[in-house]
Design a protein around this motif. Structure first.
Motif, PDB file in Angstrom:
ATOM      1  N   THR A 110      67.081  -5.340  14.160  1.00 21.99           N
ATOM      2  CA  THR A 110      68.151  -4.930  15.069  1.00 21.99           C
ATOM      3  C   THR A 110      67.741  -3.708  15.890  1.00 21.99           C
ATOM      4  O   THR A 110      68.100  -3.602  17.067  1.00 21.99           O
ATOM      5  CB  THR A 110      69.453  -4.638  14.311  1.00 21.99           C
ATOM      6  OG1 THR A 110      69.194  -3.691  13.262  1.00 21.99           O
ATOM      7  CG2 THR A 110      70.042  -5.906  13.710  1.00 21.99           C
ATOM      8  N   ALA A 137      66.072  -4.742  24.472  1.00 20.89           N
ATOM      9  CA  ALA A 137      67.162  -4.867  25.443  1.00 20.89           C
ATOM     10  C   ALA A 137      67.185  -3.670  26.384  1.00 20.89           C
ATOM     11  O   ALA A 137      67.354  -3.834  27.600  1.00 20.89           O
ATOM     12  CB  ALA A 137      68.503  -5.017  24.720  1.00 20.89           C
ATOM     13  N   ARG A 167      66.570  -3.903  30.409  1.00 22.30           N
ATOM     14  CA  ARG A 167      67.596  -3.416  31.344  1.00 22.30           C
ATOM     15  C   ARG A 167      67.002  -2.409  32.328  1.00 22.30           C
ATOM     16  O   ARG A 167      67.337  -2.421  33.512  1.00 22.30           O
ATOM     17  CB  ARG A 167      68.741  -2.763  30.577  1.00 22.30           C
ATOM     18  CG  ARG A 167      69.653  -3.740  29.884  1.00 22.30           C
ATOM     19  CD  ARG A 167      70.807  -3.011  29.205  1.00 22.30           C
ATOM     20  NE  ARG A 167      71.576  -3.917  28.370  1.00 22.30           N
ATOM     21  CZ  ARG A 167      71.595  -3.867  27.041  1.00 22.30           C
ATOM     22  NH1 ARG A 167      70.906  -2.954  26.387  1.00 22.30           N
ATOM     23  NH2 ARG A 167      72.320  -4.730  26.363  1.00 22.30           N
ATOM     24  N   ARG A 174      68.163 -11.244  22.916  1.00 18.89           N
ATOM     25  CA  ARG A 174      68.748 -12.218  23.851  1.00 18.89           C
ATOM     26  C   ARG A 174      70.264 -12.162  23.798  1.00 18.89           C
ATOM     27  O   ARG A 174      70.932 -12.233  24.826  1.00 18.89           O
ATOM     28  CB  ARG A 174      68.279 -13.648  23.541  1.00 18.89           C
ATOM     29  CG  ARG A 174      66.836 -13.883  23.909  1.00 18.89           C
ATOM     30  CD  ARG A 174      66.503 -15.360  23.963  1.00 18.89           C
ATOM     31  NE  ARG A 174      67.058 -15.904  25.203  1.00 18.89           N
ATOM     32  CZ  ARG A 174      67.707 -17.052  25.278  1.00 18.89           C
ATOM     33  NH1 ARG A 174      67.894 -17.790  24.212  1.00 18.89           N
ATOM     34  NH2 ARG A 174      68.155 -17.475  26.441  1.00 18.89           N
ATOM     35  N   GLY A 175      70.807 -12.016  22.599  1.00 25.14           N
ATOM     36  CA  GLY A 175      72.262 -11.901  22.458  1.00 25.14           C
ATOM     37  C   GLY A 175      72.790 -10.614  23.077  1.00 25.14           C
ATOM     38  O   GLY A 175      73.808 -10.620  23.762  1.00 25.14           O
ATOM     39  N   TYR A 176      72.097  -9.499  22.841  1.00 28.36           N
ATOM     40  CA  TYR A 176      72.510  -8.226  23.435  1.00 28.36           C
ATOM     41  C   TYR A 176      72.502  -8.325  24.963  1.00 28.36           C
ATOM     42  O   TYR A 176      73.429  -7.861  25.628  1.00 28.36           O
ATOM     43  CB  TYR A 176      71.572  -7.092  23.025  1.00 28.36           C
ATOM     44  CG  TYR A 176      71.603  -6.698  21.564  1.00 28.36           C
ATOM     45  CD1 TYR A 176      72.607  -7.108  20.687  1.00 28.36           C
ATOM     46  CD2 TYR A 176      70.609  -5.877  21.050  1.00 28.36           C
ATOM     47  CE1 TYR A 176      72.608  -6.726  19.357  1.00 28.36           C
ATOM     48  CE2 TYR A 176      70.611  -5.480  19.714  1.00 28.36           C
ATOM     49  CZ  TYR A 176      71.610  -5.907  18.881  1.00 28.36           C
ATOM     50  OH  TYR A 176      71.612  -5.525  17.570  1.00 28.36           O
ATOM     51  N   ALA A 229      72.644 -11.047  26.816  1.00 30.93           N
ATOM     52  CA  ALA A 229      73.599 -12.046  27.308  1.00 30.93           C
ATOM     53  C   ALA A 229      74.951 -11.409  27.585  1.00 30.93           C
ATOM     54  O   ALA A 229      75.674 -11.839  28.489  1.00 30.93           O
ATOM     55  CB  ALA A 229      73.734 -13.186  26.306  1.00 30.93           C
ATOM     56  N   GLU A 230      75.288 -10.366  26.831  1.00 29.14           N
ATOM     57  CA  GLU A 230      76.543  -9.648  27.062  1.00 29.14           C
ATOM     58  C   GLU A 230      76.572  -9.026  28.462  1.00 29.14           C
ATOM     59  O   GLU A 230      77.634  -8.790  29.016  1.00 29.14           O
ATOM     60  CB  GLU A 230      76.741  -8.575  26.003  1.00 29.14           C
ATOM     61  CG  GLU A 230      76.961  -9.135  24.611  1.00 29.14           C
ATOM     62  CD  GLU A 230      76.962  -8.069  23.533  1.00 29.14           C
ATOM     63  OE1 GLU A 230      76.859  -6.869  23.854  1.00 29.14           O
ATOM     64  OE2 GLU A 230      77.074  -8.448  22.354  1.00 29.14           O
ATOM     65  N   ASP A 231      75.390  -8.751  29.017  1.00 31.04           N
ATOM     66  CA  ASP A 231      75.265  -8.196  30.373  1.00 31.04           C
ATOM     67  C   ASP A 231      74.887  -9.272  31.392  1.00 31.04           C
ATOM     68  O   ASP A 231      74.399  -8.959  32.470  1.00 31.04           O
ATOM     69  CB  ASP A 231      74.216  -7.088  30.399  1.00 31.04           C
ATOM     70  CG  ASP A 231      74.611  -5.894  29.550  1.00 31.04           C
ATOM     71  OD1 ASP A 231      75.811  -5.629  29.433  1.00 31.04           O
ATOM     72  OD2 ASP A 231      73.704  -5.229  29.007  1.00 31.04           O
ATOM     73  N   GLN A 232      75.049 -10.540  31.021  1.00 29.83           N
ATOM     74  CA  GLN A 232      74.696 -11.679  31.876  1.00 29.83           C
ATOM     75  C   GLN A 232      73.220 -11.664  32.267  1.00 29.83           C
ATOM     76  O   GLN A 232      72.850 -12.031  33.377  1.00 29.83           O
ATOM     77  CB  GLN A 232      75.578 -11.755  33.132  1.00 29.83           C
ATOM     78  CG  GLN A 232      76.994 -12.213  32.889  1.00 29.83           C
ATOM     79  CD  GLN A 232      77.857 -11.151  32.226  1.00 29.83           C
ATOM     80  OE1 GLN A 232      77.844 -10.006  32.650  1.00 29.83           O
ATOM     81  NE2 GLN A 232      78.592 -11.541  31.211  1.00 29.83           N
ATOM     82  N   ASP A 250      69.811 -13.418  31.187  1.00 30.53           N
ATOM     83  CA  ASP A 250      69.199 -14.488  30.404  1.00 30.53           C
ATOM     84  C   ASP A 250      67.693 -14.279  30.442  1.00 30.53           C
ATOM     85  O   ASP A 250      67.097 -14.263  31.522  1.00 30.53           O
ATOM     86  CB  ASP A 250      69.580 -15.851  30.996  1.00 30.53           C
ATOM     87  CG  ASP A 250      69.032 -17.005  30.182  1.00 30.53           C
ATOM     88  OD1 ASP A 250      68.793 -16.836  28.964  1.00 30.53           O
ATOM     89  OD2 ASP A 250      68.848 -18.088  30.763  1.00 30.53           O
TER      90      ASP A 250
END
Length: 107
Positions: free
Chosen positions: A34, A41, A45, A71-73, A75-78, A80
């Motif tokens: 994690t 992430a 960003r 990828r999940g983190y 995806a919350e910010d759109q 991919d």
């Protein structure tokens, strides 16, 4: 057409493909997936790509889990992302080792 990154390419050559060079996130078998995911992430960003490196089965396992979590983190910010894995040779304590390197970048 997707770019390919053969194992004979040096990291400097990969970064010279028009992308800004970024620090390599090094993962060990004891890394918390994690925490590594958060680092991946954050780098994606900020720099639009991250590079993750692991040596050994345990480290590669943690790195792959971290990429999946990242990828999940993202995806919350759109955002991919795709992952481009390849082998590279690194020198540690004057010994050549094979590492798995993964480029994580937006699709």
């Amino acid at each position: 057409m997707q770019p390919s990154y053969p194992s004979s390419l040096a990291p400097e050559e990969i970064a010279s493909d028009g992308h800004e060079p970024v620090d390599v996130i090094k993962v060990s078998a004891r890394s918390r997936s994690t925490a590594v995911a958060g680092a991946i992430a954050g780098v994606v960003r900020e720099h639009q790509r991250a590079e993750v490196q692991a040596i050994g089965a345990g480290a590669v396992n943690q790195a792959v889990k971290a990429v999946a979590i990242a990828r999940g983190y993202l995806a919350e910010d759109q955002i991919d992302v795709i992952v481009i894995p390849f082998f590279t040779e690194v020198t540690i304590d004057e010994q050549e080792r094979t590492a798995v390197r993964m480029i994580v970048e937006p699709r």
